[in-house]
Structures are given as C-alpha cells and as structure tokens.
Design a protein around this motif. Structure first.
Motif, PDB file in Angstrom:
ATOM      1  N   ASN A  15      17.176 -26.693 125.632  1.00 53.34           N
ATOM      2  CA  ASN A  15      17.396 -28.126 125.383  1.00 53.34           C
ATOM      3  C   ASN A  15      18.254 -28.410 124.162  1.00 53.34           C
ATOM      4  OD1 ASN A  15      15.756 -28.435 127.564  1.00 53.34           O
ATOM      5  ND2 ASN A  15      14.196 -29.674 126.541  1.00 53.34           N
ATOM      6  N   VAL A  16      18.368 -27.491 123.235  1.00 49.93           N
ATOM      7  CA  VAL A  16      19.137 -27.726 122.019  1.00 49.93           C
ATOM      8  C   VAL A  16      19.941 -26.463 121.715  1.00 49.93           C
ATOM      9  CG1 VAL A  16      17.229 -26.999 120.526  1.00 49.93           C
ATOM     10  CG2 VAL A  16      19.006 -28.491 119.620  1.00 49.93           C
ATOM     11  N   GLN A  17      21.158 -26.663 121.232  1.00 48.09           N
ATOM     12  CA  GLN A  17      22.028 -25.522 120.986  1.00 48.09           C
ATOM     13  C   GLN A  17      21.550 -24.683 119.814  1.00 48.09           C
ATOM     14  OE1 GLN A  17      26.061 -26.610 120.152  1.00 48.09           O
ATOM     15  NE2 GLN A  17      26.830 -24.513 120.257  1.00 48.09           N
ATOM     16  N   ASP A  18      21.256 -25.324 118.684  1.00 47.98           N
ATOM     17  CA  ASP A  18      20.776 -24.628 117.486  1.00 47.98           C
ATOM     18  C   ASP A  18      19.632 -25.462 116.921  1.00 47.98           C
ATOM     19  OD1 ASP A  18      20.295 -23.233 115.185  1.00 47.98           O
ATOM     20  OD2 ASP A  18      22.327 -23.396 114.380  1.00 47.98           O
ATOM     21  N   TYR A  19      18.406 -25.069 117.211  1.00 54.32           N
ATOM     22  CA  TYR A  19      17.269 -25.909 116.813  1.00 54.32           C
ATOM     23  C   TYR A  19      17.090 -25.961 115.303  1.00 54.32           C
ATOM     24  CZ  TYR A  19      14.611 -21.507 116.460  1.00 54.32           C
ATOM     25  OH  TYR A  19      14.175 -20.249 116.130  1.00 54.32           O
ATOM     26  N   ARG A  20      17.497 -24.934 114.570  1.00 64.47           N
ATOM     27  CA  ARG A  20      17.395 -24.980 113.114  1.00 64.47           C
ATOM     28  C   ARG A  20      18.295 -26.059 112.527  1.00 64.47           C
ATOM     29  NH1 ARG A  20      15.345 -20.167 110.541  1.00 64.47           N
ATOM     30  NH2 ARG A  20      14.618 -18.647 112.086  1.00 64.47           N
ATOM     31  N   SER A  21      19.549 -26.078 112.973  1.00 64.05           N
ATOM     32  CA  SER A  21      20.480 -27.092 112.484  1.00 64.05           C
ATOM     33  C   SER A  21      20.041 -28.482 112.913  1.00 64.05           C
ATOM     34  CB  SER A  21      21.886 -26.795 113.000  1.00 64.05           C
ATOM     35  OG  SER A  21      22.783 -27.805 112.601  1.00 64.05           O
ATOM     36  N   ASP A  50       8.979 -35.205 113.750  1.00 63.06           N
ATOM     37  CA  ASP A  50       8.289 -34.559 114.865  1.00 63.06           C
ATOM     38  C   ASP A  50       8.575 -35.251 116.195  1.00 63.06           C
ATOM     39  OD1 ASP A  50       6.582 -32.521 115.803  1.00 63.06           O
ATOM     40  OD2 ASP A  50       4.938 -33.950 115.968  1.00 63.06           O
ATOM     41  N   SER A  51       8.914 -36.539 116.132  1.00 65.87           N
ATOM     42  CA  SER A  51       9.126 -37.275 117.384  1.00 65.87           C
ATOM     43  C   SER A  51      10.264 -36.702 118.230  1.00 65.87           C
ATOM     44  CB  SER A  51       9.373 -38.755 117.074  1.00 65.87           C
ATOM     45  OG  SER A  51       9.594 -39.488 118.250  1.00 65.87           O
ATOM     46  N   PRO A  52      11.481 -36.485 117.705  1.00 64.62           N
ATOM     47  CA  PRO A  52      12.520 -35.859 118.548  1.00 64.62           C
ATOM     48  C   PRO A  52      12.343 -34.358 118.688  1.00 64.62           C
ATOM     49  CG  PRO A  52      13.400 -36.302 116.373  1.00 64.62           C
ATOM     50  CD  PRO A  52      12.024 -36.882 116.390  1.00 64.62           C
ATOM     51  N   ALA A  53      11.646 -33.709 117.749  1.00 61.58           N
ATOM     52  CA  ALA A  53      11.520 -32.251 117.799  1.00 61.58           C
ATOM     53  C   ALA A  53      10.615 -31.795 118.938  1.00 61.58           C
ATOM     54  CB  ALA A  53      10.990 -31.723 116.461  1.00 61.58           C
ATOM     55  N   LEU A  54       9.726 -32.660 119.423  1.00 58.72           N
ATOM     56  CA  LEU A  54       8.845 -32.255 120.527  1.00 58.72           C
ATOM     57  C   LEU A  54       9.638 -31.954 121.797  1.00 58.72           C
ATOM     58  CD1 LEU A  54       5.832 -34.707 120.089  1.00 58.72           C
ATOM     59  CD2 LEU A  54       5.884 -32.251 119.627  1.00 58.72           C
ATOM     60  N   ASP A  55      10.746 -32.683 122.016  1.00 56.99           N
ATOM     61  CA  ASP A  55      11.576 -32.415 123.196  1.00 56.99           C
ATOM     62  C   ASP A  55      12.337 -31.109 123.072  1.00 56.99           C
ATOM     63  OD1 ASP A  55      10.683 -34.816 124.228  1.00 56.99           O
ATOM     64  OD2 ASP A  55      12.383 -35.949 123.415  1.00 56.99           O
ATOM     65  N   TRP A  56      12.392 -30.528 121.885  1.00 50.94           N
ATOM     66  CA  TRP A  56      13.087 -29.266 121.672  1.00 50.94           C
ATOM     67  C   TRP A  56      12.123 -28.083 121.625  1.00 50.94           C
ATOM     68  CZ3 TRP A  56      15.704 -31.702 116.798  1.00 50.94           C
ATOM     69  CH2 TRP A  56      16.553 -32.737 117.209  1.00 50.94           C
ATOM     70  N   GLY A  57      10.837 -28.334 121.881  1.00 52.16           N
ATOM     71  CA  GLY A  57       9.861 -27.260 121.810  1.00 52.16           C
ATOM     72  C   GLY A  57       9.536 -26.851 120.385  1.00 52.16           C
ATOM     73  N   ILE A  58       9.720 -27.780 119.426  1.00 56.78           N
ATOM     74  CA  ILE A  58       9.495 -27.507 118.010  1.00 56.78           C
ATOM     75  C   ILE A  58       8.299 -28.342 117.537  1.00 56.78           C
ATOM     76  CG2 ILE A  58      10.513 -27.476 115.708  1.00 56.78           C
ATOM     77  CD1 ILE A  58      11.891 -25.637 117.671  1.00 56.78           C
ATOM     78  N   HIS A  59       7.448 -27.743 116.757  1.00 60.90           N
ATOM     79  CA  HIS A  59       6.326 -28.453 116.143  1.00 60.90           C
ATOM     80  C   HIS A  59       6.518 -28.474 114.635  1.00 60.90           C
ATOM     81  CE1 HIS A  59       2.342 -29.820 115.101  1.00 60.90           C
ATOM     82  NE2 HIS A  59       2.116 -28.730 114.394  1.00 60.90           N
ATOM     83  N   ILE A  60       6.516 -29.677 114.052  1.00 59.95           N
ATOM     84  CA  ILE A  60       6.642 -29.826 112.604  1.00 59.95           C
ATOM     85  C   ILE A  60       5.260 -29.617 111.993  1.00 59.95           C
ATOM     86  CG2 ILE A  60       7.374 -31.323 110.720  1.00 59.95           C
ATOM     87  CD1 ILE A  60       9.602 -30.444 112.616  1.00 59.95           C
ATOM     88  N   ASP A  61       5.123 -28.543 111.279  1.00 55.01           N
ATOM     89  CA  ASP A  61       3.818 -28.204 110.716  1.00 55.01           C
ATOM     90  C   ASP A  61       3.510 -29.007 109.458  1.00 55.01           C
ATOM     91  OD1 ASP A  61       1.502 -26.220 110.857  1.00 55.01           O
ATOM     92  OD2 ASP A  61       2.190 -25.930 108.796  1.00 55.01           O
ATOM     93  N   ARG A  62       4.513 -29.206 108.613  1.00 55.62           N
ATOM     94  CA  ARG A  62       4.264 -29.902 107.342  1.00 55.62           C
ATOM     95  C   ARG A  62       5.593 -30.336 106.739  1.00 55.62           C
ATOM     96  NH1 ARG A  62       0.526 -27.310 102.499  1.00 55.62           N
ATOM     97  NH2 ARG A  62       0.232 -29.214 101.283  1.00 55.62           N
ATOM     98  N   VAL A  63       5.566 -31.459 106.023  1.00 56.40           N
ATOM     99  CA  VAL A  63       6.729 -31.958 105.291  1.00 56.40           C
ATOM    100  C   VAL A  63       6.259 -32.360 103.902  1.00 56.40           C
ATOM    101  CG1 VAL A  63       8.607 -33.626 105.213  1.00 56.40           C
ATOM    102  CG2 VAL A  63       7.790 -32.777 107.422  1.00 56.40           C
ATOM    103  N   GLU A  64       6.959 -31.908 102.885  1.00 57.38           N
ATOM    104  CA  GLU A  64       6.587 -32.209 101.499  1.00 57.38           C
ATOM    105  C   GLU A  64       7.816 -32.701 100.732  1.00 57.38           C
ATOM    106  OE1 GLU A  64       3.716 -32.175  99.999  1.00 57.38           O
ATOM    107  OE2 GLU A  64       2.469 -31.269 101.556  1.00 57.38           O
ATOM    108  N   ILE A  65       7.647 -33.825 100.026  1.00 57.07           N
ATOM    109  CA  ILE A  65       8.683 -34.296  99.102  1.00 57.07           C
ATOM    110  C   ILE A  65       8.564 -33.499  97.816  1.00 57.07           C
ATOM    111  CG2 ILE A  65       9.488 -36.254  97.751  1.00 57.07           C
ATOM    112  CD1 ILE A  65       8.591 -38.084  99.983  1.00 57.07           C
ATOM    113  N   LYS A  66       9.628 -32.835  97.412  1.00 54.09           N
ATOM    114  CA  LYS A  66       9.569 -31.937  96.262  1.00 54.09           C
ATOM    115  C   LYS A  66       9.791 -32.665  94.940  1.00 54.09           C
ATOM    116  CE  LYS A  66      11.814 -28.099  96.575  1.00 54.09           C
ATOM    117  NZ  LYS A  66      12.925 -27.157  96.831  1.00 54.09           N
ATOM    118  N   ASP A  67      10.887 -33.372  94.822  1.00 48.67           N
ATOM    119  CA  ASP A  67      11.252 -33.949  93.530  1.00 48.67           C
ATOM    120  C   ASP A  67      11.944 -35.285  93.752  1.00 48.67           C
ATOM    121  OD1 ASP A  67      11.589 -34.220  90.803  1.00 48.67           O
ATOM    122  OD2 ASP A  67      13.509 -33.168  90.788  1.00 48.67           O
TER     123      ASP A  67
END
Length: 284
Positions: free
Chosen positions: A101-107, A145-162
């Motif tokens: 479904n996506v060419q490069d899921y990391r990008s 996480d909303s668009p990533a579900l269609d790519w077979g990706i699960h967002i485990d955690r997001v943290e604001i660093k600085d």
C-alpha cells in the motif's frame, strides 16, 4: 560418462537449492511475490523455499522503529513563535499492507509526523506545550496513527522532546515567574504579620490581667541581652511604675489669689511688689 552426468546433475541441483533457499530472521517476516503477485502466506522465521525464477522474497522488519521528527517552527494559538521537535515509535503489524500500500513506509510516517506536529503546534497554547505534554502526545499519536493504519503500521508512542522559545519570551517568562514568587512572598509575610498580631494581642491581654507576667518578661529580656556580652545594657522602664509614682507624689499647692504679693529682689535692690488699683500708698 555417467559420472560426468551425475556431477552435472549434482551441480545443477546445488545451484537450484542455492537460488531457492532463503533465511528469514527472527525479527523479520517474508513476503513472496510470484510473477509479481504477492502470495497470501507469510513466511515465518527460518528457511524459506522459493520457486526459482518465479518467486521473489521481500523481507519486512517487524521491530519497533525509533524515528526522530526534525524540529518544526510554528506559531501557537496565542501567537508565540516556537520550535518543537519530537520522536515517534512505530512498528509494522501487517507486512503485506506495509509492502503493497505504500512505497516507503518509513518516509511516509516521517512526513505525516512532521505535518501533524506543525498542526498540533498551531492548535495549542504555549502553556500546554510546556506543562501539558501528555495530552498533546496523545493527540499527536492519534493524528499520525489514523493514516498509518491503512499502511499496516501501528504508532506505539509519540513524545515531544523539546520546545525552544525566543530569547525575548524567555526573559518575559522569567520576569513573570519572579513577580509571582515576590507576590507569594508578600502574601506569606502579611499572613505571618497577621498571625503575630493575634498572638501579641493575646499576650498583651494576659499580661494586663497578670502584671507580674510583664515583670518576668522584662527580666527575661534583660537576661537575653546580657548573654551577648554587651558593654551597654539598655533597661526599659515600665510605664506603669511612672504612673504609680505620679499618682502618689504630693503636688505643690498654688497660692490663693487674695494673698499679698511678695517683694522681689532685682539687681541687689528690693523691688516693691505690684499693688492692685485702689491701694493707698505711703508717702515718705
């Protein structure tokens, strides 16, 4: 001749096995594309046997990926320019969707994370970015996480660093914090004065009922002052004692108005006392 044929067959068989066998590691899953079409069966870790020429194996990493989000410049809802960076933790839960479904899921995840971070900055106040990051992290995770579900990706955690602020804003915040601390210090001092006044009024009432307590307090003060080895000792004099002496001291009575005036002496000569009108003088 037979030996040569058998040797050729063995070499061909070895080459076939070499091109047919693949090793899938424990943290990977294998996808088989047969003539360009993906097979529904996912190859588990271990040896995978492929059909030469027809099959092609693609490995998908199933580990959690840590991706830093580059710092994004934005303007908060209360018109403050900030620079915010974050980090995203995600993993592949469906290798077929991630590969098809996506060419490069990391990008793709990285670009969605950057746009979502800029969007969350514009919807938040500066105080939320500084003190209420947990709620912002949850909102940012849902946005990614909303668009990533269609790519077979699960967002485990997001943290604001600085959160980087301009120098002028840092100075303003420091002045605000200093004023707030000074206000609290004044309130605490005034509260202490109020409590002290109540205690002093109670002590004054007690000493008024028991005058001996005032004398004991005076002696205790003298002891405290003398303990400092001072050369000068200031001893306060009770006002009550002055009042007592004033009340018990006999006062000098004033001469009556009809008493004869006495002669006074001026420069060695006796001056006659002034006489009232109507007095008859003596002629010498």
């Amino acid at each position: 001749m037979v030996v040569e044929i058998l040797s050729a067959v063995a070499v061909a068989g070895g080459a076939w096995l070499a091109t047919s066998l693949r090793v899938v590691k424990q943290y990977e899953r294998g996808l088989v594309f047969r003539f360009g079409r993906v097979r529904p069966a996912i190859r588990e870790p271990g040896l995978a046997l492929l059909v030469p020429i027809a099959d092609r194996l693609q490995k998908v990493n199933m580990q959690i990926v840590t991706m830093p989000i580059p710092a994004q410049d934005g303007i908060t809802r209360d018109n403050v320019t900030v620079r915010v960076d974050a980090v995203v933790y995600f993993k592949v839960i469906d290798p077929v969707l991630a590969a098809v479904n996506v060419q490069d899921y990391r990008s793709a995840v990285g670009q969605v994370a950057q746009t979502s971070l800029r969007s969350i900055i514009g919807k938040s106040d500066l105080d939320d970015l500084l003190s209420n990051r947990e709620r912002l992290n949850e909102g940012l995770e849902l946005m990614i996480d909303s668009p990533a579900l269609d790519w077979g990706i699960h967002i485990d955690r997001v943290e604001i660093k600085d959160v980087a602020l301009p120098e002028s804003m840092k100075r303003s915040m420091s002045r605000q914090a200093e004023a707030e601390r000074e206000r609290r210090a004044r309130v605490i001092s005034a509260d202490g004065e109020l409590q002290a006044s109540h205690k002093l009024s109670q002590a004054a009432a007690t000493m008024a009922d028991t005058p001996a307590a005032l004398q004991l307090r005076l002696l205790e003060t003298v002891v405290q002052v003398s303990a400092e080895k001072n050369s000068t000792l200031v001893l306060p004099f009770p006002v009550e004692l002055l009042r007592f002496l004033d009340a018990n001291t006999p006062k000098k009575e004033a001469p009556p108005e009809d008493a004869p005036a006495e002669d006074t002496e001026v420069n060695g000569q006796v001056a006659p006392a002034p006489r009232e009108p109507g007095d008859v003088g003596q002629v010498s």
